[in-house]
Design a protein around this motif. Structure first.
Motif, short mmCIF file in Angstrom:
data_model
loop_
_atom_site.label_atom_id
_atom_site.label_comp_id
_atom_site.label_asym_id
_atom_site.label_seq_id
_atom_site.Cartn_x
_atom_site.Cartn_y
_atom_site.Cartn_z
N LEU A 128 0.91 -1.26 -0.06
CA LEU A 128 0.03 -0.09 0.06
C LEU A 128 0.82 1.34 0.08
O LEU A 128 1.81 1.21 0.64
CB LEU A 128 -0.95 -0.06 1.14
CG LEU A 128 -2.09 -1.07 1.16
CD1 LEU A 128 -2.80 -1.13 2.63
CD2 LEU A 128 -2.95 -0.91 -0.11
N PRO A 129 0.46 2.29 -0.73
CA PRO A 129 1.20 3.66 -0.51
C PRO A 129 1.08 4.15 0.54
O PRO A 129 0.24 4.27 1.31
CB PRO A 129 0.29 4.33 -1.59
CG PRO A 129 -0.42 3.45 -2.69
CD PRO A 129 -0.73 2.25 -1.57
N TYR A 130 2.34 4.32 1.28
CA TYR A 130 2.45 4.99 2.52
C TYR A 130 1.35 5.94 3.05
O TYR A 130 1.05 6.07 3.97
CB TYR A 130 3.92 5.67 2.88
CG TYR A 130 5.00 4.43 2.96
CD1 TYR A 130 4.58 3.12 2.99
CD2 TYR A 130 6.33 4.63 3.05
CE1 TYR A 130 5.76 2.24 3.17
CE2 TYR A 130 7.33 3.91 3.10
CZ TYR A 130 7.03 2.53 3.15
OH TYR A 130 7.95 1.37 3.18
N ASN A 131 1.40 6.80 2.13
CA ASN A 131 0.25 8.09 2.42
C ASN A 131 -1.17 7.74 2.76
O ASN A 131 -1.97 8.91 3.26
CB ASN A 131 0.59 9.33 1.53
CG ASN A 131 0.29 8.74 0.20
OD1 ASN A 131 0.01 7.64 -0.10
ND2 ASN A 131 0.34 9.81 -0.69
N VAL A 132 -1.66 6.59 2.31
CA VAL A 132 -3.12 6.38 2.43
C VAL A 132 -3.40 4.90 2.85
O VAL A 132 -4.48 4.65 2.76
CB VAL A 132 -3.78 6.46 0.98
CG1 VAL A 132 -3.84 8.02 0.63
CG2 VAL A 132 -3.38 5.34 -0.36
N ALA A 133 -2.31 4.40 3.64
CA ALA A 133 -2.50 2.93 4.07
C ALA A 133 -3.61 2.82 4.86
O ALA A 133 -4.31 1.92 4.61
CB ALA A 133 -1.28 2.41 4.40
N VAL A 134 -3.65 3.39 5.86
CA VAL A 134 -4.58 3.25 6.97
C VAL A 134 -6.18 3.72 6.45
O VAL A 134 -6.99 2.60 6.58
CB VAL A 134 -4.46 3.99 8.14
CG1 VAL A 134 -5.64 4.05 9.25
CG2 VAL A 134 -3.23 3.43 8.80
N PRO A 135 -6.40 4.72 5.86
CA PRO A 135 -7.65 4.98 5.23
C PRO A 135 -8.16 3.87 4.27
O PRO A 135 -9.21 3.37 4.18
CB PRO A 135 -7.57 6.38 4.49
CG PRO A 135 -6.32 6.87 5.11
CD PRO A 135 -5.64 5.88 5.62
N VAL A 152 -1.08 -6.70 4.27
CA VAL A 152 -0.70 -5.45 3.50
C VAL A 152 0.78 -5.28 4.01
O VAL A 152 1.09 -5.47 5.05
CB VAL A 152 -1.70 -4.43 3.83
CG1 VAL A 152 -3.02 -4.62 3.08
CG2 VAL A 152 -1.84 -4.28 5.35
N MET A 153 1.30 -4.58 3.08
CA MET A 153 2.82 -4.06 3.37
C MET A 153 2.58 -2.66 3.67
O MET A 153 2.18 -2.04 2.53
CB MET A 153 3.54 -4.37 2.31
CG MET A 153 5.16 -4.18 2.70
SD MET A 153 6.66 -4.84 1.80
CE MET A 153 5.86 -4.54 0.10
N VAL A 154 3.04 -1.88 4.70
CA VAL A 154 2.98 -0.49 5.18
C VAL A 154 4.33 -0.17 5.50
O VAL A 154 4.94 -1.00 6.12
CB VAL A 154 1.58 -0.27 5.77
CG1 VAL A 154 0.14 -0.66 5.19
CG2 VAL A 154 1.55 -1.16 7.37
N GLN A 155 4.27 1.02 6.11
CA GLN A 155 5.44 1.65 6.65
C GLN A 155 5.22 1.04 7.91
O GLN A 155 4.35 0.82 8.56
CB GLN A 155 5.21 3.07 6.89
CG GLN A 155 6.47 3.89 7.76
CD GLN A 155 6.25 5.29 7.43
OE1 GLN A 155 5.48 5.89 6.50
NE2 GLN A 155 6.96 6.01 8.17
N VAL A 158 3.32 2.50 10.76
CA VAL A 158 1.92 2.35 10.58
C VAL A 158 1.69 0.74 10.87
O VAL A 158 0.60 0.70 11.47
CB VAL A 158 1.57 2.51 9.11
CG1 VAL A 158 0.01 2.24 8.78
CG2 VAL A 158 1.62 4.09 8.90
N ALA A 159 2.32 -0.14 10.58
CA ALA A 159 2.05 -1.62 10.93
C ALA A 159 2.13 -1.69 12.37
O ALA A 159 1.06 -2.32 12.92
CB ALA A 159 3.15 -2.45 10.32
N ASP A 160 2.98 -1.21 13.09
CA ASP A 160 2.88 -1.16 14.68
C ASP A 160 1.73 -0.62 15.31
O ASP A 160 1.19 -1.10 15.95
CB ASP A 160 4.32 -0.28 15.09
CG ASP A 160 5.43 -1.18 14.92
OD1 ASP A 160 5.71 -2.22 14.51
OD2 ASP A 160 6.66 -0.41 14.97
N ASP A 202 11.86 1.37 7.23
CA ASP A 202 11.57 0.21 7.05
C ASP A 202 9.99 -0.18 6.74
O ASP A 202 9.13 0.80 7.04
CB ASP A 202 11.76 -0.56 8.45
CG ASP A 202 13.39 -1.28 8.36
OD1 ASP A 202 14.06 -0.80 7.48
OD2 ASP A 202 13.70 -1.87 9.26
N SER A 203 9.53 -1.31 6.27
CA SER A 203 8.29 -1.65 5.73
C SER A 203 7.81 -2.57 6.83
O SER A 203 8.76 -3.34 7.52
CB SER A 203 7.78 -1.94 4.44
OG SER A 203 8.06 -0.60 3.69
#
Length: 290
Positions: A128-135, A152-155, A158-160, A202-203
């Protein structure tokens, strides 16, 4: 038969041929390591019957690995040039499975269930693009009730947050809202050097499995309004933080007490079940704005 996956040379050649340069605005970081995409698909636990939904397929690195593993792949891409090129890439590198791919030139935050029907997605698997991953994750879980699981792979940060539990320093709105829809867990770290361009962080991989809402009798919007208010000012007690939502501190305290929650507690200590109980115990007249 496995697909012919893209390495660093193929990624750069394809980008040059399409005249595509990764943009920060769209959060584009293309994976160029075949082992990483194989790892993602394996961790996703797809069955041959799964219908995969990929958001932001980019140049097609992950798409090519998904095609042999799923019955069908919906790829949602906002970049017109990338969306147009993806079927050709699939035909060239995964010809046996190319007919399983359907590309949607669309914004993932505006795509509707009807756009992705026949067959409906059962698994979200995406870098997922970092800037919109959660939404994107929260929107798709709300819009697509057929999504049963995903990876999903995120920053990493954000994963944490997405997988944090009550009491954690990074537990917050994303943690609680994802928990409403699904049980989530961290599924590994991904180093920056598998991307082009190389990001500064890291992602992380986040795996989730859909669950029934903790309180089906309480509207999701009402619960999320409580969550938003509780974390708007993290240092405040819930009695104070929920005053605006409940129509006063005393009304907030009454709702909290009725739900079995200490009015002196703070939002980061509550489970999603407790937030739902507070929403269910609210007196008449609180704001239910999302």
């Amino acid at each position: 038969m496995a697909a012919d996956l893209l390495g660093p040379a193929e990624i750069r050649e394809l980008a040059a041929r399409l005249g595509v340069a990764p943009t920060k605005k769209l959060g584009q970081n293309f994976v160029h390591d075949p082992n990483t995409v194989r790892r993602i698909v394996t961790a996703a636990g797809l069955t041959p019957e799964d219908v995969a939904l990929e958001v932001g397929p980019g140049l097609g690195s992950l798409t090519l690995a998904l095609l042999p593993a799923a019955a069908h792949v919906h790829a949602v891409e906002i970049d017109a040039a990338l969306a147009a090129a993806l079927p050709e890439t699939a035909g060239r590198h995964a010809a046996t499975y190319a007919d399983r791919l359907r590309v949607h030139h669309a914004d993932a935050l505006r795509v509707r269930a009807a756009d992705l029907a026949d067959p409906a997605p059962t698994a979200l698997v995406a870098n997922l693009p970092y800037n919109v991953a959660v939404p994107v994750v929260l929107y798709l879980l709300a819009e697509l009730p057929t999504l049963r699981h995903g990876l999903v792979m995120v920053q990493k940060e954000v994963a944490d947050r997405l997988t944090a539990g009550p009491g954690s320093k990074v537990y917050g709105i994303p943690s609680v809202k994802l928990a409403w829809y699904a049980r989530a867990r961290p599924a590994g770290r991904v180093p920056p050097n598998v991307f082009w361009p190389v990001p500064n962080v890291d992602s992380g991989l986040v795996a989730f499995t859909r669950r029934e809402p903790p309180r089906p009798d309480v509207p999701r919007e009402r619960v999320f309004a409580v969550v938003d208010a509780a974390f708007a000012q993290r240092r405040k007690t819930l009695r104070a933080a929920l005053a605006g939502w409940a129509g006063g501190a005393d009304r907030a305290a009454a709702a909290l007490t009725a739900a079995g929650v200490d009015p002196g507690a703070r939002g980061e200590s509550l489970t999603v079940e407790q937030f739902a109980a507070v929403a269910a115990s609210a007196p008449t007249g609180p704001s239910d704005a999302q």
